[in-house]
Write a protein that holds these residues in place. Structure first.
Motif, mmCIF file in Angstrom:
data_model
loop_
_atom_site.group_PDB
_atom_site.id
_atom_site.type_symbol
_atom_site.label_atom_id
_atom_site.label_comp_id
_atom_site.label_asym_id
_atom_site.label_seq_id
_atom_site.Cartn_x
_atom_site.Cartn_y
_atom_site.Cartn_z
ATOM 1 N N TRP A 1 -7.363 -11.157 -10.646
ATOM 2 C CA TRP A 1 -6.201 -11.521 -11.345
ATOM 3 C C TRP A 1 -5.126 -12.178 -10.316
ATOM 4 C CZ3 TRP A 1 -5.942 -12.833 -16.009
ATOM 5 C CH2 TRP A 1 -6.619 -12.448 -17.117
ATOM 6 N N ILE A 2 -5.318 -11.679 -8.888
ATOM 7 C CA ILE A 2 -4.387 -12.331 -8.096
ATOM 8 C C ILE A 2 -4.944 -13.908 -7.946
ATOM 9 C CG2 ILE A 2 -3.838 -12.203 -5.495
ATOM 10 C CD1 ILE A 2 -3.756 -9.221 -5.968
ATOM 11 N N SER B 1 0.936 -1.249 0.020
ATOM 12 C CA SER B 1 -0.153 0.034 0.103
ATOM 13 C C SER B 1 0.895 1.377 -0.079
ATOM 14 C CB SER B 1 -0.877 -0.233 1.071
ATOM 15 O OG SER B 1 -1.832 -1.209 1.274
ATOM 16 N N LEU B 2 1.958 1.153 0.935
ATOM 17 C CA LEU B 2 2.874 2.368 0.843
ATOM 18 C C LEU B 2 3.364 2.616 -0.450
ATOM 19 C CD1 LEU B 2 4.867 2.050 4.056
ATOM 20 C CD2 LEU B 2 2.866 3.761 3.570
ATOM 21 N N MET B 3 3.807 1.553 -1.319
ATOM 22 C CA MET B 3 4.369 1.552 -2.584
ATOM 23 C C MET B 3 3.390 2.277 -3.553
ATOM 24 S SD MET B 3 6.914 -1.723 -3.331
ATOM 25 C CE MET B 3 7.313 -0.854 -4.824
ATOM 26 N N VAL B 4 1.913 1.913 -3.490
ATOM 27 C CA VAL B 4 0.997 2.359 -4.185
ATOM 28 C C VAL B 4 0.963 3.857 -4.130
ATOM 29 C CG1 VAL B 4 -1.307 2.494 -4.891
ATOM 30 C CG2 VAL B 4 -0.174 0.164 -4.440
ATOM 31 N N ILE B 5 1.035 4.265 -2.839
ATOM 32 C CA ILE B 5 0.482 5.753 -2.659
ATOM 33 C C ILE B 5 1.830 6.675 -2.903
ATOM 34 C CG2 ILE B 5 -1.129 5.283 -0.796
ATOM 35 C CD1 ILE B 5 0.819 6.139 1.421
ATOM 36 N N SER B 6 3.189 5.934 -2.972
ATOM 37 C CA SER B 6 4.115 6.689 -3.242
ATOM 38 C C SER B 6 4.237 7.125 -4.762
ATOM 39 C CB SER B 6 5.411 5.899 -3.149
ATOM 40 O OG SER B 6 5.781 4.928 -4.229
ATOM 41 N N ASN B 7 3.476 6.384 -5.527
ATOM 42 C CA ASN B 7 3.287 6.694 -7.029
ATOM 43 C C ASN B 7 4.546 6.712 -7.827
ATOM 44 O OD1 ASN B 7 1.751 7.279 -9.219
ATOM 45 N ND2 ASN B 7 1.675 9.369 -9.000
ATOM 46 N N LEU B 8 5.426 5.706 -7.464
ATOM 47 C CA LEU B 8 6.769 5.505 -7.816
ATOM 48 C C LEU B 8 6.747 4.293 -8.608
ATOM 49 C CD1 LEU B 8 9.072 7.615 -5.385
ATOM 50 C CD2 LEU B 8 8.489 8.375 -7.684
ATOM 51 N N GLY B 9 5.823 3.764 -8.834
ATOM 52 C CA GLY B 9 6.041 2.360 -9.489
ATOM 53 C C GLY B 9 5.786 0.981 -8.336
ATOM 54 N N VAL B 10 5.146 0.197 -8.634
ATOM 55 C CA VAL B 10 5.039 -1.061 -7.540
ATOM 56 C C VAL B 10 5.626 -2.131 -8.240
ATOM 57 C CG1 VAL B 10 2.554 -0.097 -7.129
ATOM 58 C CG2 VAL B 10 3.127 -1.934 -9.127
ATOM 59 N N GLY B 11 5.698 -3.227 -7.365
ATOM 60 C CA GLY B 11 6.440 -4.248 -7.435
ATOM 61 C C GLY B 11 6.022 -5.170 -8.704
ATOM 62 N N PRO B 12 6.966 -5.867 -9.309
ATOM 63 C CA PRO B 12 6.689 -6.553 -10.728
ATOM 64 C C PRO B 12 5.460 -7.286 -10.764
ATOM 65 C CG PRO B 12 9.115 -6.739 -10.225
ATOM 66 C CD PRO B 12 8.342 -6.303 -9.056
ATOM 67 N N TRP B 13 5.084 -7.888 -9.672
ATOM 68 C CA TRP B 13 3.920 -8.653 -9.567
ATOM 69 C C TRP B 13 2.652 -7.891 -9.641
ATOM 70 C CZ3 TRP B 13 3.503 -13.729 -11.054
ATOM 71 C CH2 TRP B 13 4.682 -14.414 -11.006
ATOM 72 N N ASP B 14 2.709 -6.899 -8.675
ATOM 73 C CA ASP B 14 1.509 -5.917 -8.622
ATOM 74 C C ASP B 14 1.627 -5.284 -9.929
ATOM 75 O OD1 ASP B 14 1.015 -6.718 -5.775
ATOM 76 O OD2 ASP B 14 2.752 -5.335 -5.316
ATOM 77 N N ALA B 15 2.455 -5.045 -10.528
ATOM 78 C CA ALA B 15 2.245 -4.090 -11.743
ATOM 79 C C ALA B 15 1.785 -4.966 -12.859
ATOM 80 C CB ALA B 15 3.846 -3.742 -12.391
ATOM 81 N N LEU B 16 1.968 -6.288 -12.840
ATOM 82 C CA LEU B 16 1.322 -7.481 -13.634
ATOM 83 C C LEU B 16 -0.167 -7.571 -13.399
ATOM 84 C CD1 LEU B 16 1.826 -9.910 -15.693
ATOM 85 C CD2 LEU B 16 2.201 -11.377 -13.973
ATOM 86 N N PHE B 17 -0.407 -7.378 -12.169
ATOM 87 C CA PHE B 17 -1.831 -7.663 -11.850
ATOM 88 C C PHE B 17 -2.590 -6.466 -12.412
ATOM 89 C CE2 PHE B 17 -0.213 -10.419 -7.949
ATOM 90 C CZ PHE B 17 -0.326 -11.613 -9.018
ATOM 91 N N VAL B 18 -2.067 -5.337 -12.081
ATOM 92 C CA VAL B 18 -2.855 -4.172 -12.427
ATOM 93 C C VAL B 18 -2.750 -3.941 -14.004
ATOM 94 C CG1 VAL B 18 -2.611 -1.461 -12.447
ATOM 95 C CG2 VAL B 18 -2.206 -2.722 -10.487
ATOM 96 N N GLY C 1 1.600 -3.380 -20.248
ATOM 97 C CA GLY C 1 1.540 -1.831 -19.875
ATOM 98 C C GLY C 1 1.346 -1.469 -18.502
ATOM 99 N N GLY C 2 1.797 -2.604 -17.479
ATOM 100 C CA GLY C 2 1.842 -2.386 -16.040
ATOM 101 C C GLY C 2 2.481 -1.047 -15.637
ATOM 102 N N PRO C 3 2.021 -0.725 -14.384
ATOM 103 C CA PRO C 3 2.496 0.783 -14.093
ATOM 104 C C PRO C 3 3.963 0.378 -13.379
ATOM 105 C CG PRO C 3 1.151 -0.267 -12.308
ATOM 106 C CD PRO C 3 1.227 -1.073 -13.492
ATOM 107 N N ILE C 4 4.849 0.677 -14.483
ATOM 108 C CA ILE C 4 6.372 0.464 -13.998
ATOM 109 C C ILE C 4 6.771 1.507 -13.663
ATOM 110 C CG2 ILE C 4 8.494 -0.349 -14.954
ATOM 111 C CD1 ILE C 4 6.435 -2.414 -14.700
ATOM 112 N N GLY C 5 7.686 1.897 -12.636
ATOM 113 C CA GLY C 5 8.630 2.824 -12.035
ATOM 114 C C GLY C 5 9.726 2.554 -11.307
#
Length: 208
Positions: free
Chosen positions: A53-54, A23-40, A169-173
């Motif tokens: 998808w999880i 959740s902290l990674m999400v609100i930082s808006n600087l990219g999430v982990g590879p798996w979370d990016a994959l799910f999104v 096209g996941g949220p990569i950062g």
């Protein structure tokens, strides 16, 4: 009874740390982990919710892990997926709704804290040896088949998820890259330290 208590404690605290870290990674808006990016990315490209998808990807990994480990599939992993999904929704929907961080240094601190909490959480709940996340079970399955360290296996798996997330096209950062390269060493560090602490504690109890 004491052993069961500590296993439950490791499991509960570990999953709480993981969900809070994500959740902290999400609100930082600087990219999430590879798996979370994959799910999104899957949710945005194909449809269905991130949680769906999880469960879908988790189900496929449960089958894959069973084959890699050459044992019966660990369907208890669904418990972990369900708990993580509920906890992450709780943090994002009820604790951090509408949070928008604009100061870069604050976002970086939140990002690094999130990554650290995820690594600590994984190391903690693995100690419980109960209902592992299919992704973490995959790490152990790959280690079993290759004989490589947890660091190598986790990093290889995260890089694979990163490539897949990029393709859809996941949220990569920045956060995605940091997780891909540093989550493995952090998990190994925390896991080793906690294991040593458990051994010393058990030895002290037996000698007392």
């Amino acid at each position: 009874m004491t052993e069961w208590y500590f296993r439950s404690l490791y499991y509960t605290i570990g999953l709480s740390c993981i969900s809070f870290g994500v959740s902290l990674m999400v609100i930082s808006n600087l990219g999430v982990g590879p798996w979370d990016a994959l799910f999104v990315g899957l949710a945005g490209t194909i449809g269905l919710s991130v949680g769906s998808w999880i469960l879908i990807v988790g189900s496929l990994l449960i089958i894959l892990n069973g084959r890699l480990l050459r044992r019966r599939m660990d369907f208890t992993a669904f418990i972990t997926i369900l708990i993580l999904g509920v906890l992450i929704d709780f943090w994002l929907m009820y604790v951090f709704p509408g949070v928008l961080l604009t100061v870069l240094i604050v976002r970086l601190i939140i990002l690094c804290l999130g990554i650290t909490l995820i690594a600590l959480g994984v190391a903690l709940y693995l100690q419980a040896d109960f209902a592992k996340n299919p992704i973490d079970n995959l790490m152990l399955a790959v280690q079993y088949r290759t004989g490589k360290s947890l660091t190598f296996c986790k990093t290889a798996i995260e890089l694979t998820a990163l490539i897949l997330a990029l393709l859809i096209g996941g949220p990569i950062g920045l956060g995605t890259v940091l997780v891909a390269f540093f989550i493995g060493p952090l998990i190994n560090l925390f896991y080793t330290s906690i294991s040593k602490w458990k051994f010393q504690k058990r030895t002290k109890i037996l000698n007392s």
